[in-house]
Write a protein that holds these residues in place. Structure first.
Motif, PDB file in Angstrom:
ATOM      1  N   PRO A 325       0.372  -1.573   0.030  1.00  0.00           N
ATOM      2  CA  PRO A 325       0.023  -0.298  -0.441  1.00  0.00           C
ATOM      3  C   PRO A 325       0.777   1.069  -0.142  1.00  0.00           C
ATOM      4  O   PRO A 325       0.696   2.197  -0.294  1.00  0.00           O
ATOM      5  CB  PRO A 325      -0.986  -0.298   1.195  1.00  0.00           C
ATOM      6  N   LYS A 331      -1.889   3.152  -6.247  1.00  0.00           N
ATOM      7  CA  LYS A 331      -2.009   3.093  -5.220  1.00  0.00           C
ATOM      8  C   LYS A 331      -3.361   3.814  -4.834  1.00  0.00           C
ATOM      9  O   LYS A 331      -3.439   3.032  -3.580  1.00  0.00           O
ATOM     10  CB  LYS A 331      -1.243   5.218  -4.395  1.00  0.00           C
ATOM     11  N   PHE A 334      -6.278   0.660  -3.389  1.00  0.00           N
ATOM     12  CA  PHE A 334      -6.263   0.835  -2.381  1.00  0.00           C
ATOM     13  C   PHE A 334      -7.199   0.693  -1.599  1.00  0.00           C
ATOM     14  O   PHE A 334      -7.210   1.224  -0.084  1.00  0.00           O
ATOM     15  CB  PHE A 334      -5.503   0.080  -1.180  1.00  0.00           C
ATOM     16  N   ASN A 335      -7.912   2.306  -2.540  1.00  0.00           N
ATOM     17  CA  ASN A 335      -9.055   3.153  -1.646  1.00  0.00           C
ATOM     18  C   ASN A 335     -10.351   2.507  -1.496  1.00  0.00           C
ATOM     19  O   ASN A 335     -10.043   1.525  -2.664  1.00  0.00           O
ATOM     20  CB  ASN A 335      -9.291   4.209  -2.651  1.00  0.00           C
ATOM     21  N   ARG A 342     -11.472   6.809   2.060  1.00  0.00           N
ATOM     22  CA  ARG A 342     -11.009   5.577   2.575  1.00  0.00           C
ATOM     23  C   ARG A 342     -10.015   4.418   2.701  1.00  0.00           C
ATOM     24  O   ARG A 342     -10.612   4.126   0.874  1.00  0.00           O
ATOM     25  CB  ARG A 342     -11.773   5.482   3.864  1.00  0.00           C
ATOM     26  N   THR A 343      -8.842   3.905   2.670  1.00  0.00           N
ATOM     27  CA  THR A 343      -8.959   2.805   2.624  1.00  0.00           C
ATOM     28  C   THR A 343      -9.195   1.324   2.621  1.00  0.00           C
ATOM     29  O   THR A 343      -9.803   1.427   3.482  1.00  0.00           O
ATOM     30  CB  THR A 343      -7.548   2.547   3.562  1.00  0.00           C
ATOM     31  N   GLN A 345     -10.436  -1.956   4.065  1.00  0.00           N
ATOM     32  CA  GLN A 345     -10.360  -2.812   6.018  1.00  0.00           C
ATOM     33  C   GLN A 345     -11.005  -3.933   5.349  1.00  0.00           C
ATOM     34  O   GLN A 345     -10.548  -4.633   6.406  1.00  0.00           O
ATOM     35  CB  GLN A 345     -10.761  -1.295   6.611  1.00  0.00           C
ATOM     36  N   CYS A 357     -14.061   0.137   3.281  1.00  0.00           N
ATOM     37  CA  CYS A 357     -13.657   0.244   4.284  1.00  0.00           C
ATOM     38  C   CYS A 357     -14.164  -0.082   5.256  1.00  0.00           C
ATOM     39  O   CYS A 357     -14.951  -0.961   4.957  1.00  0.00           O
ATOM     40  CB  CYS A 357     -13.148   2.106   3.905  1.00  0.00           C
TER      41      CYS A 357
END
Length: 387
Positions: A325, A331, A334-335, A342-343, A345, A357
């Motif tokens: 990440p 990049k 990974f949103n 947000r990333t 999760q 997320c």
């Protein structure tokens, strides 16, 4: 059991004693150089080779392992010449090289095989383009491998495997099956446009499943010869013997009176049987084609295409992996695919897409029909991940 009397290894004797096996057991040395023993009523000394083969087949079913996932598969256009009549179930194709000449059914060098009934194409948009479906195609059918493929000698199978490994798509198509696409005009005349081979890939067609197969609907497909021998070695090693392609929205009739008609696959799918169509097995399953394909490379299980069996080799796991990440490359991948801010999760279960997320995952989970934003499959659980 072998043709000559041999002394059983000590570990086999101990295993037999531990199992408290009765004298009605057959003990034999199988093709993979392993001792196998199984309960059977036949005489192990005077049994015929046919009876012994039945015992071995029964043992393979008893030791069957579940098929836990299918695909994703790429689909690539081939240059194979194939003749399909829409009103028939048999196709013809020329033996395009010497390797498959043993399959020729006549002096003209033609191979014969069976195909599923033609059906309208239901995939659209990205799924259609990723699958390399011709833009003007309206119908398609699944084509099974030609008759006699499973009876080829090991040397010939190795030659086919080598061509498949080198990227020979026509050979891949004949060895493992594929899709053929057609255009239909106003006069209901069909024109064949393209034949696509399935290839192992990290992206492409996605399959939902496994789903439990309802054996009451097997006879509907079997009576038309729709179940064919499995040729992919990794499936055979699991104990799978037969498979069938179900057409999109195909209505199946039950052999049980009063049971409703069933359409198990909106976009089509594959049924896998561990026993014969007349002998259902608890591991019989089917997989349905998803609406949305995988367009990015992901780490997943990919079924190796090979005709040569290797019982000690498990299903390959792709070596591709997600970049860090912290990397500046890709990049944004990974949103969260919902808020785009947000990333990521969470992983959605059972489709296993890592795409949301925590806040967005919980938000869509509260809805009545929680669907993955990637494949649109209903998910039941949300697992937290740490990138």
């Amino acid at each position: 059991m072998t043709n000559t009397v041999q002394k059983l290894p000590t570990k086999i004797v101990r295993a037999i004693i531990a199992e408290n096996l009765s004298p009605d057991n057959v003990i034999y040395y199988d093709e993979h150089q392993s001792w196998v023993y199984t309960r059977c009523s036949v005489d192990p000394i005077n049994t015929s080779q046919q009876s012994l083969n039945e015992v071995q087949s029964s043992s393979l079913i008893q030791n069957a392992r579940p098929l836990e996932s299918l695909g994703p598969f790429g689909t690539q256009p081939t240059e194979i010449s194939i003749t399909i009549e829409p009103d028939e179930v048999i196709y013809r194709t020329k033996s395009f090289n010497m390797i498959l000449s043993d399959l020729s059914q006549d002096n003209d060098g033609e191979c014969l095989g069976q195909h599923a009934p033609l059906a309208p194409i239901t995939l659209h948009g990205t799924a259609r383009s990723v699958s390399h479906i011709p833009h003007d195609a309206t119908h398609f059918c699944w084509v099974y491998p030609p008759v006699g493929l499973t009876e080829l000698c090991k040397k010939t199978k190795k030659s086919i495997d080598k061509k498949v490994a080198l990227g020979d798509l026509s050979c891949t198509f004949l060895a493992f099956g594929g899709f053929v696409y057609f255009r239909i005009n106003k006069c209901n005349n069909y024109t064949m446009l393209q034949a696509n081979a399935l290839v192992k890939a990290d992206n492409g067609l996605v399959f939902h499943g496994p789903h439990e197969w309802q054996s009451a609907y097997t006879a509907h497909l079997a009576k038309n010869g729709r179940f064919q021998d499995v040729t992919v070695s990794s499936l055979i090693d699991l104990g799978i013997k037969y498979y069938c392609f179900i057409n999109p929205h195909e209505n199946l009739c039950s052999s049980i009176e009063g049971q409703p008609v069933w359409a198990p696959a909106r976009n089509g799918g594959f049924v896998y049987l561990y026993g014969s169509p007349g002998n259902p097995h608890p591991l019989d399953r089917y997989f349905s084609i998803a609406d949305a394909p995988i367009t990015e490379q992901i780490s997943t299980q990919v079924m190796p295409f090979s005709l040569i069996r290797n019982p000690h080799k498990t299903v390959e796991r792709s070596s591709s992996s997600l970049p860090s990440p912290s990397s500046n490359v890709d990049k944004d991948r990974f949103n969260c695919s919902i808020c785009l801010d947000r990333t990521i999760q969470c992983i959605l279960i059972p489709c296993k897409h890592m795409c949301a997320c925590a806040e967005c995952a919980q938000m869509i989970k509260k809805k009545q029909n929680s669907r993955c934003p990637i494949c649109r499959q209903t998910f039941t659980e949300v697992w937290n991940v740490f990138l």
